[in-house]
Design a protein around this motif. Structure first.
Motif, mmCIF file in Angstrom:
data_model
loop_
_atom_site.group_PDB
_atom_site.id
_atom_site.type_symbol
_atom_site.label_atom_id
_atom_site.label_comp_id
_atom_site.label_asym_id
_atom_site.label_seq_id
_atom_site.Cartn_x
_atom_site.Cartn_y
_atom_site.Cartn_z
ATOM 1 N N GLU B 480 43.994 42.945 30.667
ATOM 2 C CA GLU B 480 43.628 43.557 29.393
ATOM 3 C C GLU B 480 43.718 42.528 28.269
ATOM 4 O O GLU B 480 42.881 42.500 27.367
ATOM 5 C CB GLU B 480 44.521 44.773 29.088
ATOM 6 C CG GLU B 480 44.241 45.985 29.979
ATOM 7 C CD GLU B 480 42.793 46.489 29.881
ATOM 8 O OE1 GLU B 480 42.198 46.411 28.789
ATOM 9 O OE2 GLU B 480 42.250 46.941 30.922
ATOM 10 N N ARG B 481 44.744 41.674 28.337
ATOM 11 C CA ARG B 481 44.873 40.630 27.301
ATOM 12 C C ARG B 481 43.746 39.606 27.419
ATOM 13 O O ARG B 481 43.271 39.078 26.421
ATOM 14 C CB ARG B 481 46.244 39.932 27.405
ATOM 15 C CG ARG B 481 47.403 40.771 26.903
ATOM 16 C CD ARG B 481 48.478 39.925 26.249
ATOM 17 N NE ARG B 481 48.972 38.868 27.108
ATOM 18 C CZ ARG B 481 49.895 39.027 28.042
ATOM 19 N NH1 ARG B 481 50.444 40.215 28.203
ATOM 20 N NH2 ARG B 481 50.281 38.031 28.784
ATOM 21 N N ILE B 482 43.325 39.327 28.649
ATOM 22 C CA ILE B 482 42.206 38.393 28.829
ATOM 23 C C ILE B 482 40.927 39.020 28.274
ATOM 24 O O ILE B 482 40.155 38.373 27.579
ATOM 25 C CB ILE B 482 42.029 38.043 30.330
ATOM 26 C CG1 ILE B 482 43.219 37.208 30.814
ATOM 27 C CG2 ILE B 482 40.728 37.286 30.559
ATOM 28 C CD1 ILE B 482 43.234 36.958 32.312
ATOM 29 N N LYS B 483 40.753 40.322 28.546
ATOM 30 C CA LYS B 483 39.545 41.008 28.081
ATOM 31 C C LYS B 483 39.466 41.031 26.566
ATOM 32 O O LYS B 483 38.394 40.874 25.979
ATOM 33 C CB LYS B 483 39.525 42.449 28.603
ATOM 34 C CG LYS B 483 38.711 42.605 29.877
ATOM 35 C CD LYS B 483 38.951 43.930 30.538
ATOM 36 C CE LYS B 483 38.157 45.059 29.932
ATOM 37 N NZ LYS B 483 38.251 46.279 30.787
ATOM 38 N N SER B 484 40.638 41.236 25.928
ATOM 39 C CA SER B 484 40.630 41.336 24.465
ATOM 40 C C SER B 484 40.616 39.960 23.812
ATOM 41 O O SER B 484 40.564 39.848 22.590
ATOM 42 C CB SER B 484 41.852 42.126 23.995
ATOM 43 O OG SER B 484 43.014 41.361 24.217
ATOM 44 N N GLY B 485 40.711 38.904 24.622
ATOM 45 C CA GLY B 485 40.664 37.561 24.069
ATOM 46 C C GLY B 485 42.004 37.024 23.594
ATOM 47 O O GLY B 485 42.102 35.907 23.092
ATOM 48 N N GLU B 486 43.084 37.837 23.747
ATOM 49 C CA GLU B 486 44.400 37.356 23.321
ATOM 50 C C GLU B 486 44.909 36.235 24.209
ATOM 51 O O GLU B 486 45.736 35.427 23.793
ATOM 52 C CB GLU B 486 45.429 38.499 23.415
ATOM 53 C CG GLU B 486 45.369 39.514 22.332
ATOM 54 C CD GLU B 486 46.163 40.753 22.752
ATOM 55 O OE1 GLU B 486 47.403 40.662 22.783
ATOM 56 O OE2 GLU B 486 45.528 41.777 23.089
#
Lengths: 169, 671
Positions: B480-486
């Motif tokens: 999820e963090r990868i998807k959101s770019g974080e």
């Protein structure tokens, strides 16, 4: 007719979506969503439960768990007429069981089944509908009948068909 | 910090989460069914009841430690409470211990004996639920469930999936997959952690030892066995040896006595995986192909990505897992060396893993209806077969594995522990990038127990951003963090089981899970240290395989034998939903996917627009409109299927085009 079914299906999806918008993508939105479906279909179709799980980011097993915990939800299609016989203390002592048996006999329910084979009637007992003064109480699609006797049941059920208004609750 | 009095002994405590942990640290084995330090506290089993002076009887798992507490863990009343609870659990439990695979490792059996339950005053329950053997990996027997909820919390909290939950109410309550379906028809990834934590035989590993014996005892079949790295440091536990003690030699000896023809090492194909996967990774880095690069050794993780993150399917390494690389090489190349037909070869894997049973059955790994790997046994099952053979395992004279696939480097061996794949790939990548061999301890930063470990490593001029994950809930969080770019990383290693394969559900049942895992992982690292070679590329047998059969890493030949592609997969088998169904037999069926992925991409709005325009175009009579649940092409959704045409990436703007297609299929004049 086709368009009516389509609209009904799309409406329920839309209403479910609205609930998520209003209450948020949170597990506490689950019960309002299940109630919405139960009201629309008189039972919870499996595909819609999967949809609800998706919309709320819950596992389908959790949604199934909640749906099977509460007696107000049903996973089986219910009859056109849902007859609830109150078997709370007051109704019980005033003879709710003979009423219940009379109903089962009248609609020809056998083998402990709750819904008749033709899908017309579902008969179940509930614990107190909160109208003890009128005991014994029977509700049919939400409409309350008080001081019911086994004889009165025949009259009530015989006139049901002619009063089409309660059919599509 | 503080001091408590436990059974008259002054006991200091520090940062324990609850009184139960303090009591256990003080050396008293307070019994529990539902307490596991890695899961949330549930407090259902009532086994850990203690008396606290001034408070009365409380559940120790639910009570935070406090300075000055005076606690008794055993008294007439507490014994009574525990015995009655046990009796009630036993009354509801099918007590067919002799035929239960968990007999001997069952906590209920253990506690019933410990508390001297000799008589159960309550009758057996009369209802018997069917046994669910639909899953290739696990068997669910609801009749043995004691409703402790360990499996429910394990699947939800550690794996983030939630396949199981409580259903129904009161005396009807069960632990069940969604809609009362079978485990094989739902989103279960077969990791088996539910079975590893189940205190009874309600969830067990599917045993296939009979099939193994049949193959071994068939004189016309050449039986080839591969042993996964994690098995060697755990199987000894079944024979009273210390966990972490490597017993590779005894395993080989036992298998030969049993009648197996060849004993090989999955660590060998792990070495092969390192070369193939490093080649793939360096290619991705160079050619700007999708990053992060995901490892694909763990079949539970692969199924998880297929079901929940189809948009990342291209990130998954195309390398088959070491188990499948082995099966492919053995059946399609090594059989020729032996001069036998692949049909007469029977490949058995011994794995720490239940998901490997599922993997071996995948369509990708069948060739002309025969599987590359015929049968997967878990460590538990092999131990049972050794006992059945009547061998004193601990006294067996160790023998070596066979050549050529029995030779492995330390890099292949550490595949069995979380971080191992990364470390092995890094060692090789270092040499590929810099031309020099890395220092022995260069990549130890990736080792450890944390669920997610983020490490940046400099190799030559390049900095590799690495994440090593164990537990799928942790993977979800990171994705999820990868998807959101974080978060942005280059390499992601995921193993579904806590600790990696050493913590797999096929391993011997461990009482102290954390400690056992630590010992097993130390065992594998020790093995790496004591082996002569630590770089997969140095494995002479791997070189040989390339010379004779494959050419070089990434070649067309190695792609044919050692690589594959995975596709998206629906989570729950079920029906589609009728939106508007024409009764006309000639009507075209139009399905709009309202499954998770497509729903999130706005398929609901699409469905509404489509219905409106179908009506406006006067086509209602000719269309069966259905809401489908997952067309298994989630990455390119929203999906619409018109008759036999599959259309992807559909927006409300594309509806006129859909109507065109409907007309074409109806052979109506196209407007």
């Amino acid at each position: 007719m086709l368009q009516t079914t389509a609209n009904r299906q799309l409406d329920i999806l839309q209403r479910l979506d609205n609930l998520v918008q209003r209450y948020g993508k949170h597990s506490s939105t689950l019960i309002p969503m299940l109630q919405e479906i139960q009201n629309a279909y008189r039972y919870l179709p499996e595909d819609l439960l999967t949809h609800v799980a998706t919309a709320l980011d819950l596992s389908p097993a959790t949604v199934y768990g909640v749906a099977t915990f509460y007696a107000q939800f049903s996973l089986e299609p219910k009859g056109k007429y849902v007859i609830q016989v109150c078997d709370g203390t007051a109704c019980h002592v005033r003879g709710s069981m003979p009423v219940y048996e009379a109903i089962c006999k009248k609609v020809r329910l056998v083998d402990g089944k709750a819904t008749t084979e033709d899908g017309m009637f579902t008969v179940e007992t509930v614990s107190c509908v909160g109208a003890c003064a009128a005991a014994p109480v029977v509700t049919i699609n939400g409409e309350v009948y008080g001081k019911v006797t086994p004889d009165a049941i025949h009259v009530i059920l015989d006139t049901l068909e002619s009063r089409g208004d309660t059919a599509d609750a | 910090m503080g001091i408590m009095t436990i059974n008259g002994q002054r006991t200091t405590f520090s940062d324990e989460n609850n009184v139960l942990e303090v009591i256990r640290n003080a050396g008293i084995d307070l019994p529990t069914f539902c307490y596991h330090s890695e899961l949330s506290v549930y407090g259902a089993c009532r086994m850990c009841m203690v008396e606290v002076e001034g408070w009365g009887t409380v559940a120790a798992c639910h009570t935070p430690p406090e300075d000055g507490l005076v606690i008794r863990t055993n008294s007439a009343e507490l014994r009574h409470v525990r015995k009655v609870s046990l009796e009630l659990l036993l009354a509801n439990h099918e007590r067919e211990c002799t035929t239960c695979s968990r007999s001997g490792s069952c906590k209920l059996q253990d506690l019933a004996q410990r508390f001297g339950i000799e008589h159960i005053r309550f009758g057996q329950r009369d209802r018997k639920s069917p046994i669910d053997a639909s899953s290739p990996s696990l068997v669910r027997d609801p009749n043995k469930c004691i409703l402790c909820g360990d499996c429910v919390r394990m699947c939800e909290e550690v794996q983030g999936i939630g396949v199981l939950d409580f259903a129904h109410r009161g005396s009807q309550i069960t632990v069940s997959p969604a809609f009362g379906k079978d485990l094989g028809d739902v989103e279960c990834v077969n990791c088996g952690q539910c079975a590893a934590i189940c205190p009874t035989g309600a969830l067990t590993v599917k045993s296939q030892t009979e099939r193994a014996w049949r193959a071994i005892h068939d004189p016309d079949t050449t039986v080839v066995v591969q042993i996964a790295p994690a098995v060697r440091v755990s199987i000894g536990e079944e024979f009273n040896l210390a966990s972490g003690q490597s017993v590779t030699g005894q395993i080989a000896a036992a298998l030969r006595i049993m009648g197996v023809d060849y004993v090989f090492d999955t660590s060998f194909t792990a070495d092969l995986t390192v070369l193939e996967e490093t080649h793939e990774l360096l290619g991705r880095l160079q050619n700007q192909e999708p990053l992060p690069h995901f490892t694909s050794c763990c079949p539970a993780w692969v199924k998880f990505v297929e079901q929940y993150y189809p948009e990342f399917l291209d990130n998954l390494s195309t390398c088959r897992s070491p188990q499948q690389m082995f099966g492919s090489l053995a059946k399609h190349r090594y059989s020729q060396d032996l001069g036998i037909s692949a049909d007469n070869m029977y490949v058995i894997s011994v794995m720490p893993c239940t998901a490997k049973k599922f993997e071996a059955q995948r369509d990708e790994f069948q060739q002309s209806s025969r599987a590359d790997v015929d049968l997967v046994l878990t460590t538990q099952e092999l131990a049972r077969m050794i006992r059945e053979e009547g061998l004193a395992f601990e006294h067996l004279e160790p023998t070596s594995m066979d050549m050529p696939f029995g030779f492995a480097t330390g890099a292949g061996v550490i595949f069995g522990v979380t971080g191992g794949v990364s470390e092995a790939v890094l060692r090789h990548a270092h040499e590929e990038i810099t031309g020099r061999q890395p220092q022995p301890k260069a990549f130890e930063a990736v080792r450890g127990n944390d669920g997610t470990r983020r490490v940046d490593l400099k190799i030559g001029e390049q900095t590799l951003r690495l994440a090593v994950v164990n537990g799928l809930a942790q993977a979800t969080e990171l994705l999820e963090r990868i998807k959101s770019g974080e978060e942005s990383i280059d390499v992601l290693e995921v193993m579904a089981c806590p600790g990696g394969c050493i913590g797999g559900a096929g391993q011997p049942i461990a009482n102290n899970r954390q400690q056992t895992q630590e010992r097993r992982s130390n065992g594998l690292y020790r093995e790496d240290k004591t082996l002569q070679l630590h770089q997969s590329k140095q494995n002479p047998m791997v070189r040989d395989v390339y010379q004779r059969w494959l050419g070089e890493p990434g070649s067309a030949k190695s792609h044919a034998l050692l690589h594959t592609h995975y596709g998206s997969r629906r989570r729950i088998q079920g029906e589609s939903m009728d939106i508007a169904s024409s009764k006309k037999p000639a009507a075209v069926e139009v399905q709009v996917c309202v499954g998770t992925s497509c729903y999130l991409k706005g398929s609901l709005k699409l469905l509404r627009t489509l219905t409106d325009q179908v009506e406006a175009a006067d086509l209602t009579e000719n269309v069966k409109l259905r809401g489908a649940f997952c067309c298994q092409q989630c990455a390119s959704g929203p999906m619409v299927i018109v008759g036999d045409d599959v259309v992807s990436g559909v927006t409300p703007g594309h509806v006129p085009d859909l109507l065109q297609r409907i007309r074409e299929q109806l052979e109506l004049p196209v407007s």
